[in-house]
Write a protein that holds these residues in place. Structure first.
Motif, mmCIF file in Angstrom:
data_model
loop_
_atom_site.group_PDB
_atom_site.id
_atom_site.type_symbol
_atom_site.label_atom_id
_atom_site.label_comp_id
_atom_site.label_asym_id
_atom_site.label_seq_id
_atom_site.Cartn_x
_atom_site.Cartn_y
_atom_site.Cartn_z
ATOM 1 N N GLY A 1 0.841 -1.323 0.049
ATOM 2 C CA GLY A 1 -0.120 0.118 -0.023
ATOM 3 C C GLY A 1 0.925 1.341 -0.240
ATOM 4 O O GLY A 1 0.406 2.312 0.297
ATOM 5 N N MET A 2 2.074 1.194 -0.494
ATOM 6 C CA MET A 2 2.920 2.516 -0.637
ATOM 7 C C MET A 2 2.794 3.140 -1.722
ATOM 8 O O MET A 2 3.267 4.347 -1.529
ATOM 9 C CB MET A 2 4.463 1.814 -0.213
ATOM 10 C CG MET A 2 4.650 1.174 1.092
ATOM 11 S SD MET A 2 6.346 0.449 1.104
ATOM 12 C CE MET A 2 7.591 1.874 0.781
ATOM 13 N N LEU A 3 2.085 2.588 -2.783
ATOM 14 C CA LEU A 3 2.055 3.513 -4.110
ATOM 15 C C LEU A 3 0.619 3.478 -4.364
ATOM 16 O O LEU A 3 -0.190 2.707 -4.098
ATOM 17 C CB LEU A 3 2.813 2.705 -5.167
ATOM 18 C CG LEU A 3 4.370 2.273 -5.346
ATOM 19 C CD1 LEU A 3 4.826 1.646 -6.376
ATOM 20 C CD2 LEU A 3 5.242 3.745 -4.778
ATOM 21 N N PRO A 4 0.288 4.867 -5.113
ATOM 22 C CA PRO A 4 -0.804 4.987 -5.444
ATOM 23 C C PRO A 4 -1.272 4.257 -6.576
ATOM 24 O O PRO A 4 -0.276 3.745 -7.414
ATOM 25 C CB PRO A 4 -1.029 6.666 -5.788
ATOM 26 C CG PRO A 4 0.546 6.735 -6.119
ATOM 27 C CD PRO A 4 1.133 6.105 -5.420
ATOM 28 N N GLU A 5 -2.716 4.095 -6.619
ATOM 29 C CA GLU A 5 -3.029 3.268 -7.988
ATOM 30 C C GLU A 5 -2.475 4.202 -9.330
ATOM 31 O O GLU A 5 -2.529 5.323 -9.405
ATOM 32 C CB GLU A 5 -4.538 3.333 -8.315
ATOM 33 C CG GLU A 5 -5.110 2.068 -7.133
ATOM 34 C CD GLU A 5 -4.686 0.910 -7.440
ATOM 35 O OE1 GLU A 5 -4.665 0.581 -8.545
ATOM 36 O OE2 GLU A 5 -4.913 0.169 -6.416
ATOM 37 N N ALA A 6 -1.865 3.376 -10.181
ATOM 38 C CA ALA A 6 -1.475 4.044 -11.434
ATOM 39 C C ALA A 6 -2.338 5.323 -12.108
ATOM 40 O O ALA A 6 -1.901 6.233 -12.430
ATOM 41 C CB ALA A 6 -0.991 3.005 -12.516
ATOM 42 N N GLN A 7 -3.689 4.843 -12.124
ATOM 43 C CA GLN A 7 -4.561 5.865 -12.836
ATOM 44 C C GLN A 7 -4.806 6.904 -11.849
ATOM 45 O O GLN A 7 -5.144 7.910 -12.406
ATOM 46 C CB GLN A 7 -5.905 5.297 -13.185
ATOM 47 C CG GLN A 7 -6.567 4.637 -12.143
ATOM 48 C CD GLN A 7 -6.077 2.976 -11.811
ATOM 49 O OE1 GLN A 7 -5.071 2.647 -12.089
ATOM 50 N NE2 GLN A 7 -7.179 2.435 -11.168
ATOM 51 N N LYS A 18 7.212 3.793 -14.180
ATOM 52 C CA LYS A 18 5.938 4.202 -14.564
ATOM 53 C C LYS A 18 6.014 5.317 -15.755
ATOM 54 O O LYS A 18 6.496 6.258 -15.353
ATOM 55 C CB LYS A 18 5.006 4.404 -13.464
ATOM 56 C CG LYS A 18 3.473 4.458 -13.974
ATOM 57 C CD LYS A 18 2.578 4.816 -12.939
ATOM 58 C CE LYS A 18 2.735 6.148 -12.462
ATOM 59 N NZ LYS A 18 1.933 6.962 -13.609
ATOM 60 N N GLU A 19 5.830 4.978 -16.931
ATOM 61 C CA GLU A 19 5.618 6.128 -17.779
ATOM 62 C C GLU A 19 4.619 6.967 -17.483
ATOM 63 O O GLU A 19 3.423 6.613 -16.838
ATOM 64 C CB GLU A 19 5.382 5.445 -19.213
ATOM 65 C CG GLU A 19 6.558 4.650 -19.805
ATOM 66 C CD GLU A 19 7.575 5.250 -20.322
ATOM 67 O OE1 GLU A 19 7.636 6.633 -20.293
ATOM 68 O OE2 GLU A 19 8.716 4.448 -20.996
ATOM 69 N N LYS A 20 4.494 8.190 -18.162
ATOM 70 C CA LYS A 20 3.451 9.041 -17.993
ATOM 71 C C LYS A 20 2.134 8.669 -18.397
ATOM 72 O O LYS A 20 2.062 8.081 -19.592
ATOM 73 C CB LYS A 20 3.708 10.376 -18.644
ATOM 74 C CG LYS A 20 2.578 11.556 -18.320
ATOM 75 C CD LYS A 20 3.007 12.755 -18.929
ATOM 76 C CE LYS A 20 2.169 13.971 -18.674
ATOM 77 N NZ LYS A 20 2.481 15.177 -19.314
ATOM 78 N N ASN A 21 1.068 8.501 -17.553
ATOM 79 C CA ASN A 21 -0.244 8.123 -17.667
ATOM 80 C C ASN A 21 -0.284 6.493 -18.089
ATOM 81 O O ASN A 21 -0.968 6.038 -18.746
ATOM 82 C CB ASN A 21 -0.892 8.851 -18.833
ATOM 83 C CG ASN A 21 -1.170 10.131 -18.769
ATOM 84 O OD1 ASN A 21 -1.736 10.561 -17.857
ATOM 85 N ND2 ASN A 21 -0.852 11.078 -19.554
#
Length: 244
Positions: free
Chosen positions: A44-50, A80-83
């Motif tokens: 749970g350390m990273l936000p969802e990519a979207q 993680k690429e942009k978007n």
């Protein structure tokens, strides 16, 4: 003779004693009985990519399993690429060593919570992601059979290679990343791509590193002791970086 005894005393004091203390503390805690019993889910350390559209690069490290978990960690890289979505790169000891998205980007490792080694986001991450992926592609031990748990090349050897090739990430792996100082068969020294850190090693068994990111480090049998000069701290075998 006195000189040799002093060297032995320093090794015992600096490398062996902290390692034994760390192992003793580890033995008092509860641990998974094996990889089947361990928790590999997201920490749970990273936000969802979207939810977080910006490009990003992360390097994580977490203590590993079994008795080696008393002193050794496992590192991995996330881009993680942009978007785009997260891509996690690990090196493992079976099959094709470099694995992509075998685990959640911020997943627990043998039930151990990851530590964030470095994060780069935004335009700088967009600029560096191609360099990171080129360094991953150029890693010399990515073929089947290109893994050896000790002294390397292992998972930490892989991530350390990328950090040396892309010094703009501005990080080194923690001292408990056993295998990070393995430079390669027959290779005794390595200079980071920007020339600011020098690494010397005898097959990952003994050597030193010095520079802007490494500070001053001495490694012995995979254990690291030293000083972090940029962010004042002591590097202690078995305990990692102890900041002031």
């Amino acid at each position: 003779m006195k000189f040799l005894l002093r060297i032995v005393f320093v090794i015992l004091l600096v490398f062996v004693l902290p390692t034994l203390v760390s192992a003793g503390l580890w033995a008092t805690r509860e641990h998974p009985r094996g990889w089947r019993d361990a928790d590999w889910s997201s920490a749970g350390m990273l936000p969802e990519a979207q939810v977080s559209p910006d490009a990003a690069i992360y390097v994580f490290s977490a203590m590993t399993g079994g008795f080696k978990g008393a002193i050794a960690s496992h590192a991995w890289i996330v881009t993680k690429e942009k978007n785009g979505s997260y891509r996690r790169y690990d090196k493992v000891g079976w099959g094709t060593p470099i694995r992509v998205n075998n685990y959640p980007a911020d997943g627990l490792w043998y039930s151990n919570r990851p530590r964030l080694v470095v994060k780069i986001a935004g335009a700088e991450a967009e600029r560096l992601i191609p360099k990171v992926e080129a360094a991953i592609e150029a890693y010399p031990y990515r073929q089947p059979g290109g893994y050896r748990i000790y002294p390397g090349p292992n998972s930490n050897t892989f991530v350390a290679h990328v950090l040396r090739q892309v010094p703009e990430l501005g990080a080194v792996l923690p001292p408990d990343a056993v295998g990070r100082d393995y430079l390669g068969d027959g290779t005794f020294y390595a200079l980071d791509a920007d020339g600011r850190d020098l690494h010397m090693s005898l097959g990952g068994l003994a050597g030193f590193s010095v520079g802007a990111r490494s500070g001053l480090e001495v490694n012995f049998l995979g254990l690291v002791a030293g000083l972090d000069l940029g962010r004042p701290a002591v590097k202690v075998p078995g305990f990692g970086t102890v900041g002031f």
